[in-house]
Scaffold this active site. Sequence first.
Site, PDB file in Angstrom:
ATOM      1  N   HIS A  38       3.948   4.151  -1.529  1.00 43.31           N
ATOM      2  CA  HIS A  38       3.653   2.813  -2.466  1.00 43.31           C
ATOM      3  C   HIS A  38       3.365   3.097  -3.668  1.00 43.31           C
ATOM      4  O   HIS A  38       3.871   2.643  -4.703  1.00 43.31           O
ATOM      5  CB  HIS A  38       2.677   1.713  -1.805  1.00 43.31           C
ATOM      6  CG  HIS A  38       3.133   0.853  -0.511  1.00 43.31           C
ATOM      7  ND1 HIS A  38       3.443   1.192   0.509  1.00 43.31           N
ATOM      8  CD2 HIS A  38       3.461  -0.392  -1.002  1.00 43.31           C
ATOM      9  CE1 HIS A  38       4.034   0.252   1.103  1.00 43.31           C
ATOM     10  NE2 HIS A  38       3.979  -0.809   0.241  1.00 43.31           N
ATOM     11  N   LYS A 103      -0.278  -4.246  10.122  1.00 42.66           N
ATOM     12  CA  LYS A 103      -1.594  -5.035  11.099  1.00 42.66           C
ATOM     13  C   LYS A 103      -2.732  -5.064  10.343  1.00 42.66           C
ATOM     14  O   LYS A 103      -2.868  -4.445   9.078  1.00 42.66           O
ATOM     15  CB  LYS A 103      -1.855  -4.173  12.195  1.00 42.66           C
ATOM     16  CG  LYS A 103      -2.270  -2.799  11.893  1.00 42.66           C
ATOM     17  CD  LYS A 103      -2.727  -2.208  13.131  1.00 42.66           C
ATOM     18  CE  LYS A 103      -3.589  -0.669  12.967  1.00 42.66           C
ATOM     19  NZ  LYS A 103      -4.889  -0.787  12.739  1.00 42.66           N
TER      20      LYS A 103
END
Lengths: 184, 283
Positions: A38, A103
């Site tokens: 990222h 999650k």
Amino acid sequence: MAEYKMTTPLTDEDVEKLKIGDIVYLSGTIYTARDAAHKRLVDLINEGKELPFDLKGSVIYFVGPTPPKPGEPIGSAGPTTSYRMDSYSPILIKHGQKGMIGKGKRSEEVKEACKKYKAVYFGATGGAGALIAKRIKKAEVIAYPELGPEAIRKLEVEDFPVTVVNDCYGGDLYEEGRKKWAKA
Amino acid sequence: MREIKYEDLVKSVKAMVMHTATHLPQDALNALKKAYEEEESEVAKSVLKQILENAELAAKEERPLCQDTGLAVYFVKVGEDVKVVGGSIKDAINEATEHAYKEGYLRASTCDCFDRHNLKDEVGYNLPAVIHFDIVKGDKIDIEYAAKGGGSENVSRATVLAPAQGKEGVKNFVKEVISNAGPNPCPPIIVGVGIGGTFEVAAKSSKHALFREAGSPNPDPELDAFEKEILEELNKLGIGAMGMGGTKTVLAVHIEKNPCHIASLPVSVNVQCHSSRHAHITL
């Protein structure tokens, strides 16, 4: 709670249909990335350089799989905790990303970006890595092989099961679900 | 002095580590099945069903239960009358860990704290193992093992309370930690609580508490009652399986207590995700 089958890339119309608690079976191409990848994607955006894949309508899966056994596309591949991507996701969403799979809780900035640019955060079942891997038909490292499990992989998935946790209306399944079942 | 061959120790530990990555132990399976039967929320129930299906599939196909195959954590009790020949116990455990993680296609998850580069090539594949040694009477080597994932470690916390805060203070601290953790540690979780000792003893006890069979009674009746009281309170939080909302957030609370300094009340909470991969061998 509704159930949908959707194929990537996702459009604004796809995202607008989805509400928290809905179950979606995703098919098509999705990309894997964790914190390290990222950071590199955001650096490329800031430098005005080309990304290793097209962000428009893309779905990014936060996962660092186990190595595949010979003859298999991927090892176990359940979601990792998403907050580590919180500082990067809003920038990618602004540049066209439509879906995230992970999650755990997201920041207010991520939820705000989902509202503003129409994106959605899906939850997959943590610790169900063997089961989830069955829905991944192909996997190919397309960037940053030196990151090992954290490299960017292009996955072909079929009916990959996810639940809408944050929709584009500001809804949060973790907050609503907990409120519903909490006892004073 | 009893002798154990270095190779035999490596072989036994390696087999245990490989098996643990793919086979959820019976105590965890039983606790999850019970949670599935008792859960009232349909959403949480469907998550628990996936978790149970995953365990079945992982065992059948010998696939890792979770992609986070953890750091390898050991509690080792070495008898005073036993000796390993052909190498050190520590080397044997590290060697077994490296081979098991490589040959089992498990993930190497150790890295440098700051630049985050993986240590598999310079230190070893998923090395170093985390090993807590103790010297005991007898001629056996007793090894407790767990593959400990990062998500549940990330929400674990330790503190030192004022003695006057007592049991109520301990309970409130545990509640605060689990409430803040929410969906992140992959509930339904097992909560290890270490009380007393010094700061690091509390932390170590909270880890060791997780090795007990889930839901087995605490041998100390007072602690057993306290565990049940905390469990009930935690399950009122409504977090549920994977945080989707539900009545089964915690499968079990395990407490270990130690004598402490007259001025202190250390408390540590170590969280175990639902994939409670642990094993125990005696050689």
